[in-house]
Enzyme design. Structure first.
Site, PDB file in Angstrom:
ATOM      1  N   GLY A  11       0.725  -1.185   0.075  1.00 37.71           N
ATOM      2  CA  GLY A  11      -0.019  -0.032   0.080  1.00 37.71           C
ATOM      3  C   GLY A  11       0.913   1.323   0.166  1.00 37.71           C
ATOM      4  N   TYR A 138     -14.722   2.754   8.584  1.00 34.14           N
ATOM      5  CA  TYR A 138     -13.285   3.095   8.955  1.00 34.14           C
ATOM      6  C   TYR A 138     -13.067   3.500  10.195  1.00 34.14           C
ATOM      7  CZ  TYR A 138      -8.744   4.779   7.998  1.00 34.14           C
ATOM      8  OH  TYR A 138      -7.323   5.123   7.831  1.00 34.14           O
TER       9      TYR A 138
HETATM   10  N1  LIG Z   1      -2.845   6.677   3.574  1.00 33.51           N
HETATM   11  C1  LIG Z   1      -3.455   7.655   4.282  1.00 33.51           C
HETATM   12  O1  LIG Z   1      -3.657   8.817   4.215  1.00 33.51           O
HETATM   13  C2  LIG Z   1      -3.619   7.214   5.661  1.00 33.51           C
HETATM   14  C3  LIG Z   1      -4.085   8.084   6.830  1.00 33.51           C
HETATM   15  C4  LIG Z   1      -4.454   7.596   8.162  1.00 33.51           C
HETATM   16  C5  LIG Z   1      -4.400   6.203   8.668  1.00 33.51           C
HETATM   17  N2  LIG Z   1      -3.876   5.286   7.472  1.00 33.51           N
HETATM   18  C6  LIG Z   1      -3.455   4.022   8.073  1.00 33.51           C
HETATM   19  O2  LIG Z   1      -2.262   3.604   7.683  1.00 33.51           O
HETATM   20  C7  LIG Z   1      -2.423   2.165   7.421  1.00 33.51           C
HETATM   21  C8  LIG Z   1      -1.754   1.812   5.942  1.00 33.51           C
HETATM   22  O3  LIG Z   1      -2.598   2.973   5.117  1.00 33.51           O
HETATM   23  P1  LIG Z   1      -2.174   2.930   3.320  1.00 33.51           P
HETATM   24  O4  LIG Z   1      -2.545   4.166   3.094  1.00 33.51           O
HETATM   25  O5  LIG Z   1      -0.763   2.289   3.152  1.00 33.51           O
HETATM   26  O6  LIG Z   1      -3.429   2.010   2.912  1.00 33.51           O
HETATM   27  P2  LIG Z   1      -3.413   1.545   1.401  1.00 33.51           P
HETATM   28  O7  LIG Z   1      -4.836   1.229   1.078  1.00 33.51           O
HETATM   29  O8  LIG Z   1      -2.561   1.979   0.497  1.00 33.51           O
HETATM   30  O9  LIG Z   1      -2.709  -0.310   1.548  1.00 33.51           O
HETATM   31  C9  LIG Z   1      -3.266  -1.088   2.308  1.00 33.51           C
HETATM   32  C10 LIG Z   1      -2.839  -2.596   1.774  1.00 33.51           C
HETATM   33  O10 LIG Z   1      -3.530  -3.533   2.807  1.00 33.51           O
HETATM   34  C11 LIG Z   1      -3.677  -4.652   1.625  1.00 33.51           C
HETATM   35  N3  LIG Z   1      -4.600  -5.429   2.135  1.00 33.51           N
HETATM   36  C12 LIG Z   1      -6.406  -5.242   2.162  1.00 33.51           C
HETATM   37  N4  LIG Z   1      -6.809  -6.249   2.634  1.00 33.51           N
HETATM   38  C13 LIG Z   1      -5.812  -7.023   3.184  1.00 33.51           C
HETATM   39  C14 LIG Z   1      -5.932  -8.258   3.881  1.00 33.51           C
HETATM   40  N5  LIG Z   1      -7.052  -8.924   4.461  1.00 33.51           N
HETATM   41  N6  LIG Z   1      -4.760  -8.744   4.191  1.00 33.51           N
HETATM   42  C15 LIG Z   1      -3.705  -8.272   3.936  1.00 33.51           C
HETATM   43  N7  LIG Z   1      -3.543  -7.248   3.251  1.00 33.51           N
HETATM   44  C16 LIG Z   1      -4.617  -6.535   2.741  1.00 33.51           C
HETATM   45  C17 LIG Z   1      -4.222  -3.752   0.320  1.00 33.51           C
HETATM   46  O11 LIG Z   1      -3.766  -4.710  -0.634  1.00 33.51           O
HETATM   47  C18 LIG Z   1      -3.028  -2.653   0.372  1.00 33.51           C
HETATM   48  O12 LIG Z   1      -1.778  -3.253  -0.252  1.00 33.51           O
HETATM   49  C19 LIG Z   1      -3.830   1.667   7.512  1.00 33.51           C
HETATM   50  O13 LIG Z   1      -4.237   1.437   8.703  1.00 33.51           O
HETATM   51  C20 LIG Z   1      -4.483   3.097   7.304  1.00 33.51           C
HETATM   52  O14 LIG Z   1      -5.774   3.105   8.061  1.00 33.51           O
HETATM   53  C21 LIG Z   1      -3.517   5.751   6.274  1.00 33.51           C
END
Ligand SMILES: NC(=O)c1ccc[n+]([C@@H]2O[C@H](COP(=O)([O-])OP(=O)(O)OC[C@H]3O[C@@H](n4cnc5c(N)ncnc54)[C@H](O)[C@@H]3O)[C@@H](O)[C@H]2O)c1
Length: 306
Positions: A11, A138
């Site tokens: 991700g 979420y």
């Molecule tokens: N990106 C942001 O702006 C942001 C902001 C606040 C918090 N977060 C948190 O940071 C963390 C990472 O976010 P991100 O932006 O990298 O998200 P993203 O959506 O880019 O990546 C998430 C990854 O999780 C994988 N995934 C989904 N279901 C899965 C499963 N069942 N098993 C294993 N992998 C699975 C997806 O394939 C994806 O690659 C999350 O907890 C998110 O809530 C992100």
């Protein structure tokens, strides 16, 4: 920290965190994992669904993992399209990771929370201990992340830590379906010479952060002295706060032919439920949090790299 497992490593955050950990700690084994079968991440990589408790435990055992960065999740906008999957992955995956951590004697689990824990009843510029009233599936699973992390720490002595990340801006991996994706999408459009239709109103102001600062925050919190931490899973971290119009204006300063339009959709409701800034004085005092990138530097760096 000798062997790290990163879940959701394909991700937006995971792809960069994995690379940074491998670069910064060459003696540490970083095992990346994701449910995706088309990963281009360097080995070791494990295809791993975080809701699969027994496979999760066998990967932790196989590599003798001592630290888990649990990033696998369904983000806010995608989660509103499919609340069931958001609950299954975010709540079920979290439980599986914490249980696996406890059963396999992992030292530390890092679980990012989000500004999505806040909601319409949250006062302006909230601190850590405030009204959490999320209006999305979420956000509800992120409140669970904070509470369950605290529970596993106090009940089982597992060192669980986390922080409430704002919207993240980056160029390596496109964002995964969050409400703040417009702040990234606008750059991709400008760099491709395309016009952009923004899905929130021009006056929408939200907390944001550049990815290098988010990666530093995750690593700095993980490596902080536990005795210095007043909170476990709910540290606010803030860096930028700008309106969608201000962002477009800054991009137009550099790319004068860039044209942006505003056509708010369902994601406006989510954006309106979040505060436009947060109080991160506890993170600054407890573990030295300090962001490096301001808005002008972010715009320059994004356009240079795209
Ligand atoms: N990106 C942001 O702006 C942001 C902001 C606040 C918090 N977060 C948190 O940071 C963390 C990472 O976010 P991100 O932006 O990298 O998200 P993203 O959506 O880019 O990546 C998430 C990854 O999780 C994988 N995934 C989904 N279901 C899965 C499963 N069942 N098993 C294993 N992998 C699975 C997806 O394939 C994806 O690659 C999350 O907890 C998110 O809530 C992100």
């Amino acid at each position: 920290m000798e062997t790290v497992l990163v879940t959701g490593a394909c991700g937006q955050i995971g792809s960069e965190l994995t690379a940074t950990l491998r670069e910064r700690y060459p003696g540490v084994t970083v095992v990346s994992s994701d449910v995706r079968s088309d990963s281009t991440l360097a080995q070791p990589y494990e295809r791993l669904d975080v809701t699969d408790q027994s496979r999760l435990e066998s990967v932790i055992r196989e590599y003798d993992v001592d630290t888990v960065f649990h990033l696998a999740a369904i983000l806010s906008a995608t989660g509103e399209d499919d609340p069931q999957t958001a609950f299954d992955v975010n709540a079920g995956g979290l439980y599986a990771v914490l249980e696996a951590g406890r059963r396999e004697n992992v030292d530390q689990v890092i679980v990012p929370s989000s500004i999505a824990v806040f909601g319409p009843q949250t006062p302006a510029n909230p601190g850590e201990k405030t009204v959490l009233s999320p209006s999305t599936m979420y956000g509800i699973t992120k409140v669970l992340t904070e509470r369950l992390g605290e529970y596993y720490a106090s009940r089982y002595g597992l060192d669980v830590r986390g922080l409430r990340l704002p919207g993240l801006i980056s160029y390596e991996t496109p964002p995964g379906g969050g409400t703040t994706d417009y702040a990234v999408d606008a750059f991709y459009a400008a760099a491709a010479g395309e016009e952009y239709t923004c899905f929130v109103r021009p006056d929408t102001r939200l907390p944001m952060m550049y990815m290098p600062d988010a990666i530093s925050a995750l690593i700095d919190l993980a490596t902080a002295d536990e005795a210095d931490l007043r909170y476990r899973c709910e540290y606010n971290v803030s860096a930028l706060s700008f309106t969608a119009r201000e962002l477009v204006d800054r991009i137009e300063d550099r790319v004068p032919e860039f044209e942006a339009y505003f056509d708010p959709d369902d994601r406006q409701r989510i954006a309106d439920s979040w505060p436009d800034a947060v109080d991160d004085s506890a993170a600054r005092a407890d573990w030295g949090w300090e962001p490096e990138y301001g808005l002008e530097a972010v715009v320059d760096d994004m356009l240079a790299n795209l």
